[in-house]
Design a protein around this motif. Structure first.
Motif, mmCIF file in Angstrom:
data_model
loop_
_atom_site.group_PDB
_atom_site.id
_atom_site.type_symbol
_atom_site.label_atom_id
_atom_site.label_comp_id
_atom_site.label_asym_id
_atom_site.label_seq_id
_atom_site.Cartn_x
_atom_site.Cartn_y
_atom_site.Cartn_z
ATOM 1 N N LYS A 45 0.829 -1.212 0.000
ATOM 2 C CA LYS A 45 0.000 0.000 0.000
ATOM 3 C C LYS A 45 0.863 1.262 0.000
ATOM 4 N N LEU A 46 0.275 2.342 -0.487
ATOM 5 C CA LEU A 46 0.922 3.648 -0.417
ATOM 6 C C LEU A 46 1.133 3.985 1.054
ATOM 7 N N PRO A 47 2.397 4.155 1.484
ATOM 8 C CA PRO A 47 2.647 4.284 2.923
ATOM 9 C C PRO A 47 2.369 5.692 3.473
ATOM 10 N N LEU A 48 1.120 6.132 3.357
ATOM 11 C CA LEU A 48 0.725 7.445 3.889
ATOM 12 C C LEU A 48 -0.587 7.289 4.645
ATOM 13 N N PRO A 49 -0.787 8.047 5.728
ATOM 14 C CA PRO A 49 -2.023 7.896 6.508
ATOM 15 C C PRO A 49 -3.286 8.212 5.693
ATOM 16 N N GLU A 50 -3.169 9.095 4.673
ATOM 17 C CA GLU A 50 -4.351 9.475 3.879
ATOM 18 C C GLU A 50 -4.740 8.380 2.877
ATOM 19 N N GLU A 51 -3.935 7.324 2.774
ATOM 20 C CA GLU A 51 -4.223 6.271 1.784
ATOM 21 C C GLU A 51 -5.654 5.767 1.929
ATOM 22 N N LYS A 52 -6.056 5.523 3.167
ATOM 23 C CA LYS A 52 -7.397 4.958 3.430
ATOM 24 C C LYS A 52 -8.494 5.905 2.937
ATOM 25 N N THR A 53 -8.297 7.215 3.123
ATOM 26 C CA THR A 53 -9.299 8.214 2.713
ATOM 27 C C THR A 53 -9.503 8.203 1.198
ATOM 28 N N PHE A 54 -8.404 8.018 0.463
ATOM 29 C CA PHE A 54 -8.494 8.155 -0.989
ATOM 30 C C PHE A 54 -8.468 6.829 -1.753
ATOM 31 N N ALA A 55 -8.445 5.706 -1.030
ATOM 32 C CA ALA A 55 -8.428 4.403 -1.719
ATOM 33 C C ALA A 55 -9.691 4.288 -2.580
ATOM 34 N N GLY A 56 -9.510 4.058 -3.854
ATOM 35 C CA GLY A 56 -10.643 3.973 -4.801
ATOM 36 C C GLY A 56 -11.169 5.344 -5.222
ATOM 37 N N LEU A 57 -10.697 6.391 -4.567
ATOM 38 C CA LEU A 57 -11.121 7.765 -4.884
ATOM 39 C C LEU A 57 -9.913 8.578 -5.345
ATOM 40 N N GLY A 58 -9.092 7.927 -6.128
ATOM 41 C CA GLY A 58 -7.887 8.584 -6.625
ATOM 42 C C GLY A 58 -6.649 7.754 -6.373
ATOM 43 N N VAL A 59 -6.697 6.847 -5.412
ATOM 44 C CA VAL A 59 -5.552 5.956 -5.173
ATOM 45 C C VAL A 59 -5.937 4.555 -5.637
ATOM 46 N N HIS A 60 -5.160 4.009 -6.563
ATOM 47 C CA HIS A 60 -5.496 2.728 -7.180
ATOM 48 C C HIS A 60 -4.271 1.818 -7.236
ATOM 49 N N TYR A 61 -4.558 0.528 -7.426
ATOM 50 C CA TYR A 61 -3.473 -0.456 -7.441
ATOM 51 C C TYR A 61 -3.501 -1.331 -8.688
ATOM 52 N N CYS A 62 -4.530 -1.182 -9.520
ATOM 53 C CA CYS A 62 -4.655 -2.065 -10.681
ATOM 54 C C CYS A 62 -4.998 -1.237 -11.915
ATOM 55 N N GLU A 63 -4.003 -1.043 -12.770
ATOM 56 C CA GLU A 63 -4.213 -0.201 -13.954
ATOM 57 C C GLU A 63 -5.194 -0.834 -14.932
ATOM 58 N N LEU A 64 -5.158 -2.159 -15.037
ATOM 59 C CA LEU A 64 -6.063 -2.839 -15.973
ATOM 60 C C LEU A 64 -7.507 -2.695 -15.515
ATOM 61 N N CYS A 65 -7.698 -2.681 -14.188
ATOM 62 C CA CYS A 65 -9.052 -2.630 -13.633
ATOM 63 C C CYS A 65 -9.607 -1.204 -13.605
ATOM 64 N N ASP A 66 -8.779 -0.222 -13.246
ATOM 65 C CA ASP A 66 -9.292 1.127 -12.964
ATOM 66 C C ASP A 66 -8.797 2.210 -13.916
ATOM 67 N N GLY A 67 -7.862 1.860 -14.804
ATOM 68 C CA GLY A 67 -7.274 2.860 -15.704
ATOM 69 C C GLY A 67 -8.304 3.603 -16.536
#
Ligand SMILES: Cc1cc2nc3c(=O)[nH]c(=O)nc-3n(C[C@H](O)[C@H](O)[C@H](O)COP(=O)(O)OP(=O)(O)OC[C@H]3O[C@@H](n4cnc5c(N)ncnc54)[C@H](O)[C@@H]3O)c2cc1C
Length: 220
Positions: free
Chosen positions: A30-52
């Motif tokens: 995961k992106l090692p920042l406390p705000e990761e949880k706030t923005f997961a799926g709302l700008g922070v993504h892990y799968c380019e094929l799925c969310d690109g």
């Protein structure tokens, strides 16, 4: 795992079985920042094929410098207007992928940089980036970040019992058979190129049907 029957220990029970199908998947770092949880799926993504596809004509950052990150960045350039490649050290990706990325006019490569903070109301709007060479931090407008800083296959449990690749995934062919008789590996845990829901489900079917065949042979 190599014994017959195989002993599988869970938190509640110990099972004796003739066949084991390992489908323990993997975790993305995961992106090692406390705000990761706030923005997961709302700008922070892990799968380019799925969310690109959500970032047509938008501004994207890809975080990472290995092959997975550079390949993700090359893929995402088909959607985006502008793509920043942000990496804390130097590239580890192969020359061909690097060259493709460097030659793309939409791409700005930022090596020796780190994402320090995420900003946005409701969804990601901008990020603070530290330039490690100058010590300066600047804020840039970003619609989405694709984090590609490695994965951790859930295989520690099987270390020393079953053949694994350098990346820690289980070595098994398209038939999902491992080097241990009666042990199959299915899904993201298996060493392979494409890891998607459909390929994991296909592995599950293959492993289950071949496990059944293996059992029938044992009992014959
Ligand atoms: C954010 C994100 C978005 C994605 N979006 C898409 C998409 O849109 N389309 C797509 O095709 N793919 C997508 N993928 C990829 C897809 O989710 C995976 O390829 C797929 O889920 C792999 O299935 P799997 O069964 O191998 O592993 P997983 O789905 O990871 O399942 C593994 C399971 O094993 C469990 N487990 C782990 N260790 C143990 C243990 N020791 N004992 C018991 N259980 C254990 C885990 O808790 C988990 O429940 C996405 C992945 C991520 C991370």
């Amino acid at each position: 795992m190599t014994s017959t029957p195989k002993i599988v220990e869970t938190e509640e029970n110990i099972y004796e079985c003739d066949v084991v199908i390992i489908a323990s998947g993997m975790n993305r770092r995961k992106l090692p920042l406390p705000e990761e949880k706030t923005f997961a799926g709302l700008g922070v993504h892990y799968c380019e094929l799925c969310d690109g596809h959500m970032y047509q004509d938008k501004i994207i950052a890809v975080m990472g410098g290995g092959n997975a990150a550079v390949d993700a960045a090359n893929f995402l350039t088909k959607y985006t207007n502008k793509l920043y490649l942000i990496h804390r050290s130097e590239f580890r990706a192969d020359e061909f992928s690097q060259k493709r990325l460097k030659e793309n006019p939409k791409v700005e490569i930022m090596l020796q940089t780190e994402i320090k903070k995420l900003h946005g109301k409701g969804r990601l709007e901008s990020i603070d980036i530290l330039d490690k060479k100058t010590g300066e931090t600047k804020n840039i407008a970003i619609d989405g970040i694709f984090v590609n800083i490695g994965v951790e296959p859930n295989t520690k449990l099987f270390a020393g019992q079953i053949d694994m690749s350098e990346s820690g995934r289980i070595i098994a062919g398209e038939d999902c058979r491992t080097n241990v008789d009666g042990v199959f590996a299915a899904g993201d845990v298996r060493e392979k190129e494409i890891r998607q829901l459909t390929t994991a489900a296909a592995d599950g079917t293959t492993a289950a049907l071949l496990a059944e065949k293996y059992l029938a042979k044992l009992k014959a």
